[in-house]
Design a protein around this motif. Sequence first.
Motif, PDB file in Angstrom:
ATOM      1  N   CYS B  28      -6.853   1.244   7.975  1.00 42.28           N
ATOM      2  CA  CYS B  28      -6.979   0.313   6.860  1.00 42.28           C
ATOM      3  C   CYS B  28      -5.968  -0.204   6.364  1.00 42.28           C
ATOM      4  CB  CYS B  28      -7.487   1.401   5.643  1.00 42.28           C
ATOM      5  SG  CYS B  28      -8.916   1.902   5.704  1.00 42.28           S
ATOM      6  N   ALA B  29      -5.164  -0.382   7.536  1.00 39.32           N
ATOM      7  CA  ALA B  29      -3.792  -1.268   7.147  1.00 39.32           C
ATOM      8  C   ALA B  29      -3.842  -2.676   6.535  1.00 39.32           C
ATOM      9  CB  ALA B  29      -3.049  -1.419   8.231  1.00 39.32           C
ATOM     10  N   ASN B  30      -4.578  -3.784   7.342  1.00 43.24           N
ATOM     11  CA  ASN B  30      -4.369  -4.841   6.794  1.00 43.24           C
ATOM     12  C   ASN B  30      -5.577  -5.484   5.831  1.00 43.24           C
ATOM     13  OD1 ASN B  30      -2.139  -6.316   8.130  1.00 43.24           O
ATOM     14  ND2 ASN B  30      -2.968  -6.132  10.151  1.00 43.24           N
ATOM     15  N   ARG B 216      -9.067   0.108   0.563  1.00 44.28           N
ATOM     16  CA  ARG B 216      -7.791  -0.340  -0.225  1.00 44.28           C
ATOM     17  C   ARG B 216      -6.719  -0.396   0.543  1.00 44.28           C
ATOM     18  NH1 ARG B 216     -10.361   2.794  -3.922  1.00 44.28           N
ATOM     19  NH2 ARG B 216     -10.817   1.700  -6.091  1.00 44.28           N
ATOM     20  N   ASN B 217      -5.742  -1.361   0.525  1.00 44.14           N
ATOM     21  CA  ASN B 217      -4.340  -1.095   0.978  1.00 44.14           C
ATOM     22  C   ASN B 217      -3.420  -0.953  -0.297  1.00 44.14           C
ATOM     23  OD1 ASN B 217      -3.671  -3.660   0.377  1.00 44.14           O
ATOM     24  ND2 ASN B 217      -4.875  -4.606   2.037  1.00 44.14           N
ATOM     25  N   THR B 218      -2.098  -1.175   0.088  1.00 42.68           N
ATOM     26  CA  THR B 218      -1.250  -0.350  -1.223  1.00 42.68           C
ATOM     27  C   THR B 218      -1.138  -1.753  -2.061  1.00 42.68           C
ATOM     28  OG1 THR B 218       0.539  -1.247   0.133  1.00 42.68           O
ATOM     29  CG2 THR B 218      -0.144   1.302   0.005  1.00 42.68           C
ATOM     30  N   VAL B 219      -1.790  -2.939  -1.586  1.00 39.99           N
ATOM     31  CA  VAL B 219      -1.790  -4.075  -2.547  1.00 39.99           C
ATOM     32  C   VAL B 219      -2.910  -3.833  -3.686  1.00 39.99           C
ATOM     33  CG1 VAL B 219      -1.771  -6.705  -3.015  1.00 39.99           C
ATOM     34  CG2 VAL B 219      -0.775  -5.595  -0.954  1.00 39.99           C
ATOM     35  N   GLY B 319       3.589  -8.278   7.431  1.00 39.00           N
ATOM     36  CA  GLY B 319       2.389  -7.289   7.502  1.00 39.00           C
ATOM     37  C   GLY B 319       1.759  -7.147   6.008  1.00 39.00           C
ATOM     38  N   VAL B 320       2.696  -7.226   4.903  1.00 37.73           N
ATOM     39  CA  VAL B 320       2.186  -7.066   3.594  1.00 37.73           C
ATOM     40  C   VAL B 320       1.464  -8.348   2.904  1.00 37.73           C
ATOM     41  CG1 VAL B 320       2.901  -6.606   1.237  1.00 37.73           C
ATOM     42  CG2 VAL B 320       4.006  -5.047   3.076  1.00 37.73           C
ATOM     43  N   ALA B 323      -1.950  -8.181   4.344  1.00 36.76           N
ATOM     44  CA  ALA B 323      -2.810  -7.286   3.755  1.00 36.76           C
ATOM     45  C   ALA B 323      -3.056  -7.771   2.329  1.00 36.76           C
ATOM     46  CB  ALA B 323      -2.007  -5.896   3.736  1.00 36.76           C
ATOM     47  N   HIS B 370       8.101   0.824  -6.450  1.00 39.69           N
ATOM     48  CA  HIS B 370       7.213   1.916  -6.326  1.00 39.69           C
ATOM     49  C   HIS B 370       6.150   2.074  -7.452  1.00 39.69           C
ATOM     50  CE1 HIS B 370       9.759   3.267  -3.047  1.00 39.69           C
ATOM     51  NE2 HIS B 370      10.685   3.286  -3.816  1.00 39.69           N
ATOM     52  N   HIS B 401      10.683  -3.754  -5.018  1.00 41.66           N
ATOM     53  CA  HIS B 401       9.764  -3.037  -4.058  1.00 41.66           C
ATOM     54  C   HIS B 401       9.634  -4.290  -2.894  1.00 41.66           C
ATOM     55  CE1 HIS B 401       6.042  -0.743  -4.498  1.00 41.66           C
ATOM     56  NE2 HIS B 401       6.630  -0.116  -3.450  1.00 41.66           N
ATOM     57  N   THR B 402       8.787  -3.496  -2.091  1.00 43.96           N
ATOM     58  CA  THR B 402       8.443  -4.526  -0.878  1.00 43.96           C
ATOM     59  C   THR B 402       7.085  -5.139  -1.054  1.00 43.96           C
ATOM     60  OG1 THR B 402       7.626  -2.318   0.175  1.00 43.96           O
ATOM     61  CG2 THR B 402       9.654  -3.209   1.133  1.00 43.96           C
ATOM     62  N   LEU B 403       6.520  -4.681  -2.169  1.00 38.69           N
ATOM     63  CA  LEU B 403       5.112  -5.160  -2.748  1.00 38.69           C
ATOM     64  C   LEU B 403       5.201  -6.168  -3.647  1.00 38.69           C
ATOM     65  CD1 LEU B 403       2.656  -2.030  -2.991  1.00 38.69           C
ATOM     66  CD2 LEU B 403       2.848  -3.509  -0.966  1.00 38.69           C
ATOM     67  N   ARG B 464      -4.830  -2.167  -8.924  1.00 32.23           N
ATOM     68  CA  ARG B 464      -4.654  -0.954  -8.351  1.00 32.23           C
ATOM     69  C   ARG B 464      -3.334  -0.168  -8.844  1.00 32.23           C
ATOM     70  NH1 ARG B 464      -4.518   1.919  -2.397  1.00 32.23           N
ATOM     71  NH2 ARG B 464      -3.072   3.604  -3.246  1.00 32.23           N
TER      72      ARG B 464
END
Lengths: 134, 493
Positions: B28-30, B216-219, B319-320, B323, B370, B401-403, B464
């Motif tokens: 479920c990465a991208n 869902r991804n982390t975004v 990558g983020v 996504a 985070h 954060h990286t997001l 999210r």
Amino acid sequence: MVDRLAVGLFRVVVVLHAAMTVVQAVAAGGILQASAVGMIVHQAVGGTLLLVAMIQVPLAVLAWRPGRLPAWPIGVSAALVVVETAQVALGATGVLAVHVPLGVAIVGTAVTLAIWVVRARPSAVIAPGALATR
Amino acid sequence: MSPLSRRRFLGATLAAAGAVAVSSVAGCANGPGVRPPKAAPRPLAIPPLAPSSRDAAGRRVVELVAAPGTSSFLPGVATPTWGYGGLPFGGPTVRVARGDDVVLRVTNRLPETTTTHWHGARVPARADGGPHQPIAPGATWEASWRVDQPAATLWYHPHPHGRTERHVHRGLFGLFLVDDPEAQVDLPSTYGVDDVPLVLTDRSFAPDGSFDEQHRNTVGLLGDTVLVNGTVAPFLDVTTTRVRLRVLNASSARSYRVACDDEAPLTLVGTDGGLLPAPRTVTGVVLTPGERAEVVVDVTPGRRRVLRSLSHDLGAVNGVARAAGADDSFDLLELRPAARLAPAPPVPARLSRETPLAEGGRTRRFVLAHNRINGRAMDMSRIDEVVPASTTEIWEFANRHTLPHNMHVHDARMQVLEPGVAAGDRPWKDTVAVPPGTTVRALVRVGPHTDPEVPYMLHCHLLRHEDDGMMLQFLVVGAGQRAATSVAGHGHG
């Protein structure tokens, strides 16, 4: 018998530890692709990995005596515990500029140790008086 | 064990670990990307204006009912959805004027507790409709206040703690337009004709036609099909030489860069908090979830033009970014100007006369990392900040954060401090994007309503993240008021 058991247990834990560091690296790549699974795996395995590293230290001692492997893996295993503790803190506080290269170093060390331990031969037991016969 | 089989054991273990890890993570990465719709273009749906009445006290009363319904987005397929005001998806456009005393009554016919937050409105804390104003199934909640803010495109949507993405995703959102009769501006203003709302949402569909709520991804939750006012592949018949589009990003996580397919310039006339001091010619406008932009598009008779969303830079690792949908380019709306167009007046050189916020106030710092703000997760009982009403402060949002994150402050009028933008040119915002590794500084003014007990929210509007706890509570107090130390009626957590 006990010596072979000690070396065998040490081998299993070292290989398990190395395998888990590889999983951590893959999960980290997943985080960089915003994978939700990657994040969950990286956090779960991270804590467990530290426990495995801690178990590795007394097993390294037993692998040395009575196991008859060299002593240096004890130092390396202890160092891994220290570094992995720092690694968990660095990850939690987001200091990625150190967390990432340190992670690479941990995977390299763990896998090298695993390759070595699988091939290592315990030093021979010299029976009392054996050398005197030749 | 022989050396050879030991080596095989080692190799096999490491390889297996790697393989399992890669396959489970790559799944479920991208983001899903956006698929061009297979259906033929349909006329753009225009949300109806919400009916209102006057009560005995002369107040403008609007009744909204939140209820489940069924929508048809894809041909021959029914999708269960939620909506307000009898609409199966979305809601009617509430329209009020500055100076109105309004009463908004929301009845909940959903099977779950919900709330209704008036995003961007200057309201008393008890009328804010955040997590502290729950509406149980079957209950009716009433919010009333006197509208006193400049003309703007606001919106309304649920805000229950931990379930906001779920409620908004199912279809609970609608526009809330504020007009200012004392500050009329000569912009296109015939609703649905040359003053057209565009509510952008992205959804993926499961094989049975229902919304995919799993991938869902982390975004957050992104979709592969874009719905504009709930319409797939819409077109708009244009009958004037200029059309004003009020664009709202009502997606849970996807951001858009709205631009014309032929690179024609857009005239940006308004943002979250209202009109700009002066119009700005732009090639595109980036909107993160919750943000609004009002753009005027010039059209020529008979020449079709497609409004698209183009790939854009969210400041994240590739990558983020992928996504988060930042690499996706897709059509939004086809404009079909008629062969003869009624002439529209030019966009005025001066739009908003609101006094810009002044610098020089105290600085408040918020570190985003985070999915936490200043290291804390949302706690219904905890007061995180106490802010004096009607004072301008500088709020600093540092994304460590990286997001990507975007910060929305309730009850606030904000102006971002950007190099190269003079004080008199700053747009009005209530939701600001904070790219990874950057710090955004904004002038913030809350109030004038004060409440020493009931808090407002400040949070990331990637839903999210908000549901994960990336939210803090603040009280707006007046001189001499003693702020409560915790929120009454809530036990720990």
